[in-house]
Design an enzyme around this catalytic site. Sequence first.
Site, PDB file in Angstrom:
ATOM      1  NE  ARG A  29       6.057   1.506   0.684  1.00 13.69           N
ATOM      2  CZ  ARG A  29       5.307   2.605   0.834  1.00 13.69           C
ATOM      3  NH1 ARG A  29       3.980   2.524   0.783  1.00 13.69           N
ATOM      4  NH2 ARG A  29       5.888   3.782   1.030  1.00 13.69           N
ATOM      5  CG  ASP A 308      -0.358   9.683   5.759  1.00 20.03           C
ATOM      6  OD1 ASP A 308      -0.352  10.817   5.239  1.00 20.03           O
ATOM      7  OD2 ASP A 308      -0.192   8.637   5.106  1.00 20.03           O
ATOM      8  CE  LYS A 408      -6.143   9.426  -1.152  1.00 21.23           C
ATOM      9  NZ  LYS A 408      -5.882   9.130  -2.568  1.00 21.23           N
TER      10      LYS A 408
END
Length: 427
Positions: A29, A308, A408
């Site tokens: 973000r 998550d 990742k």
Amino acid sequence: MKHNIILTKKSKSVNGTVQLTGSKSECNRALVIEALSNGKVKVENISDAADAATMSRVLSPESKVLSQNDDDSGLKTQDSRLINIGPAGTAMRFLTAYFAIGDEEVILTGSERMKQRPIGILVEALRELGAHIDYVENEGFPPIRLKGSFEQRSNKVSIKGNISSQYVTALLLIAARLPFGLELHIEGELTSRPYVEMTLAMLEAAGIQHSWTENVISIPYQEFAETSLPVEPDWSAASYWYAIAALADEAELFLPGLTKYSLQGDSVITEIMANFGITSQFKYGGVYLQKETKPIARKIFDLKSCPDLAQTVIVVCAALGHNATFTGLETLKIKETDRVKALQNELEKIGVKLIEKNQVYKLDCSEKFIPQRIFIRTYDDHRMAMAFAPLALLIPEVEIEDADVVEKSYPAFWKDLEKVGFNPLAP
């Protein structure tokens, strides 16, 4: 080339200090906000996660002059810049909105799994606002061609709230740069609400004001303020250390930099893991975890606002033989893999069933057993690898497929495990 890793842990106690990388969610973000601000906003503590590195690379001014021929996707680029974001789902959503309002023609593509992850809802919303976007291969899925030349036709758009909060965030991030601003109507219940709240809080820190009344979020056209956006360490990464503490006989861990009042929705892991005897004390500039023996009373976990964390919490319950029930897992099927199916497959290897009925998921641990050795498939999903790694506290040998998949979001995961006494070896 993929390589596996075998985890062993002689002692069932864990203690030490673990310095986590910056939050992937916050960093992605912040990088978009920085790019939209034309240099007014600066990001501090950029995450080491591969997804954040991808976002940073694509948004850097130097990326515009990179060769268009360094991609092996076979796509015909013509006069478009080809951007391959690999498996980075957040980057795909956020960059779709970012390039939709730009003046550059680009093609956004990704891994084979990325081409199976829907983006149609976001594309339709952007088209309504005035974006020119075409599908290159399959309707509703990447790759997509964004033609630039944005001209706003409307300042009102509606989007379903129960599919992915990243669609909502993608629109909110660009809202202040739209000539007529944005009035975003969220249809139905909003999943992962804390992630939307994180987005709005970070925009506010960068000088962007908003109003949120019932299901409508409004952001007028406005300029960004000159400021810096510090990125907090990653609470999603912290969740694996909470899982390790929960499965250990004894645990004392310190995670520097994490704060009690975090923008990250996954900080709720402190409340969830309290059910498993893990206390969290915020002191000395971080959080101090300690294991206390207590019976597990909680039977139902609603993970809608923190999907998550689902793999982490479900694996802990399964490993402890706790027949818990879970709700709010609907978005797991369109993540890096179908995470529900992946969990079902791997939990069967310790005799545990994850049973789905009418969007309610129940663990059946009645036939649970602890093998001497286990092989865990990761399905190209970083969270599968890290959620199952703590089983090494219970199972003598845990082999994890494709160890590099953790790049990742948490590249240092295996090294950090080694620091606290795990022994990661090549098979």
